[in-house]
Design a protein around this motif. Structure first.
Motif, PDB file in Angstrom:
ATOM      1  N   ASP A  12      98.941  18.992  11.835  1.00 48.48           N
ATOM      2  CA  ASP A  12      98.134  17.838  11.432  1.00 48.48           C
ATOM      3  C   ASP A  12      96.918  18.292  10.626  1.00 48.48           C
ATOM      4  O   ASP A  12      96.585  17.714   9.591  1.00 48.48           O
ATOM      5  CB  ASP A  12      97.624  17.054  12.651  1.00 48.48           C
ATOM      6  CG  ASP A  12      98.715  16.373  13.441  1.00 48.48           C
ATOM      7  OD1 ASP A  12      99.744  15.972  12.856  1.00 48.48           O
ATOM      8  OD2 ASP A  12      98.519  16.227  14.677  1.00 48.48           O
ATOM      9  N   ARG A  15      97.891  19.399   7.146  1.00 52.27           N
ATOM     10  CA  ARG A  15      98.253  18.248   6.315  1.00 52.27           C
ATOM     11  C   ARG A  15      97.006  17.496   5.848  1.00 52.27           C
ATOM     12  O   ARG A  15      96.866  17.152   4.671  1.00 52.27           O
ATOM     13  CB  ARG A  15      99.182  17.310   7.094  1.00 52.27           C
ATOM     14  CG  ARG A  15      99.759  16.184   6.272  1.00 52.27           C
ATOM     15  CD  ARG A  15     100.702  15.288   7.061  1.00 52.27           C
ATOM     16  NE  ARG A  15      99.988  14.532   8.082  1.00 52.27           N
ATOM     17  CZ  ARG A  15     100.065  14.746   9.397  1.00 52.27           C
ATOM     18  NH1 ARG A  15     100.844  15.706   9.868  1.00 52.27           N
ATOM     19  NH2 ARG A  15      99.383  14.006  10.251  1.00 52.27           N
ATOM     20  N   VAL A  16      96.065  17.261   6.763  1.00 54.66           N
ATOM     21  CA  VAL A  16      94.824  16.561   6.417  1.00 54.66           C
ATOM     22  C   VAL A  16      94.041  17.364   5.378  1.00 54.66           C
ATOM     23  O   VAL A  16      93.558  16.819   4.385  1.00 54.66           O
ATOM     24  CB  VAL A  16      93.972  16.294   7.679  1.00 54.66           C
ATOM     25  CG1 VAL A  16      92.548  15.904   7.315  1.00 54.66           C
ATOM     26  CG2 VAL A  16      94.621  15.213   8.539  1.00 54.66           C
ATOM     27  N   ARG A  19      95.770  17.208   1.877  1.00 53.00           N
ATOM     28  CA  ARG A  19      95.616  15.881   1.242  1.00 53.00           C
ATOM     29  C   ARG A  19      94.167  15.647   0.833  1.00 53.00           C
ATOM     30  O   ARG A  19      93.900  15.108  -0.246  1.00 53.00           O
ATOM     31  CB  ARG A  19      96.089  14.793   2.217  1.00 53.00           C
ATOM     32  CG  ARG A  19      95.993  13.405   1.659  1.00 53.00           C
ATOM     33  CD  ARG A  19      96.998  13.217   0.513  1.00 53.00           C
ATOM     34  NE  ARG A  19      96.853  11.887  -0.025  1.00 53.00           N
ATOM     35  CZ  ARG A  19      96.442  11.610  -1.259  1.00 53.00           C
ATOM     36  NH1 ARG A  19      96.191  12.580  -2.112  1.00 53.00           N
ATOM     37  NH2 ARG A  19      96.313  10.371  -1.659  1.00 53.00           N
ATOM     38  N   THR A  91      91.175  10.031   4.257  1.00 47.30           N
ATOM     39  CA  THR A  91      92.317  10.897   4.524  1.00 47.30           C
ATOM     40  C   THR A  91      92.680  10.874   6.004  1.00 47.30           C
ATOM     41  O   THR A  91      93.861  10.751   6.356  1.00 47.30           O
ATOM     42  CB  THR A  91      92.017  12.337   4.063  1.00 47.30           C
ATOM     43  OG1 THR A  91      91.634  12.306   2.685  1.00 47.30           O
ATOM     44  CG2 THR A  91      93.215  13.247   4.249  1.00 47.30           C
ATOM     45  N   GLU A  94      94.484   7.685   6.954  1.00 50.45           N
ATOM     46  CA  GLU A  94      95.848   7.612   6.432  1.00 50.45           C
ATOM     47  C   GLU A  94      96.805   8.586   7.099  1.00 50.45           C
ATOM     48  O   GLU A  94      98.006   8.331   7.155  1.00 50.45           O
ATOM     49  CB  GLU A  94      95.845   7.866   4.930  1.00 50.45           C
ATOM     50  CG  GLU A  94      95.214   6.738   4.150  1.00 50.45           C
ATOM     51  CD  GLU A  94      95.123   7.024   2.660  1.00 50.45           C
ATOM     52  OE1 GLU A  94      95.550   8.112   2.221  1.00 50.45           O
ATOM     53  OE2 GLU A  94      94.610   6.155   1.939  1.00 50.45           O
ATOM     54  N   GLU A  95      96.286   9.699   7.583  1.00 49.86           N
ATOM     55  CA  GLU A  95      97.158  10.771   8.076  1.00 49.86           C
ATOM     56  C   GLU A  95      97.300  10.855   9.590  1.00 49.86           C
ATOM     57  O   GLU A  95      98.215  11.522  10.078  1.00 49.86           O
ATOM     58  CB  GLU A  95      96.664  12.121   7.546  1.00 49.86           C
ATOM     59  CG  GLU A  95      96.699  12.250   6.038  1.00 49.86           C
ATOM     60  CD  GLU A  95      98.108  12.255   5.465  1.00 49.86           C
ATOM     61  OE1 GLU A  95      99.054  12.656   6.181  1.00 49.86           O
ATOM     62  OE2 GLU A  95      98.263  11.833   4.311  1.00 49.86           O
TER      63      GLU A  95
END
Length: 133
Positions: A12, A15-16, A19, A91, A94-95
């Motif tokens: 996680d 990914r954050v 992005r 972000t 959204e994530e």
């Protein structure tokens, strides 16, 4: 292994961070500042992932001083933190699930206040008088 401060995984976090930095690079105010200081985006993102893994998951691996780095950049200004945090919050929302996003955002805002204060210290004269030019 310590209990995580926020219910997120290393995946996680990665990914954050990826992005978020896509957005930073495209931002008209932040992108040029980051471009002057970051030539190795994968390396930079890996350091930031390690920072958040340390702050959130209690994992070892991050070494550094964010305040020192931002102060030594010499072109990071206190007013840049609001758009930085807005992009980060967007972000996160959204994530991540809402609770994890809210908790991580609160942590990021606390860290942001510390960084802004560190940058502001550089922008003062002896005695704390603001340096206006």
């Amino acid at each position: 292994m310590p209990e995580p401060r926020i219910e997120v995984t290393s995946e996680d976090i990665a990914r954050v961070v990826a992005r978020f930095y896509e957005r930073v690079r495209a931002h008209p105010g932040l992108g040029p500042v980051f471009a002057r200081h970051v030539s190795d985006w994968p390396g930079h993102e890996a350091r930031i992932v390690a920072f958040w893994e340390s702050a959130i998951l209690g994992l070892p691996g991050y070494r550094g001083s964010p305040v020192t780095v931002h102060r030594e950049a010499r072109d990071v200004r206190p007013g840049m933190f609001a758009p930085w945090l807005a992009l980060f919050d967007m972000t996160l929302r959204e994530e991540l699930p809402e609770e994890a996003a809210r908790a991580w955002s609160a942590l990021a805002h606390r860290i942001g206040r510390t960084l802004r204060a560190g940058v502001t210290e550089r922008e003062t004269l002896p005695g704390g008088v603001p340096k206006l030019i």
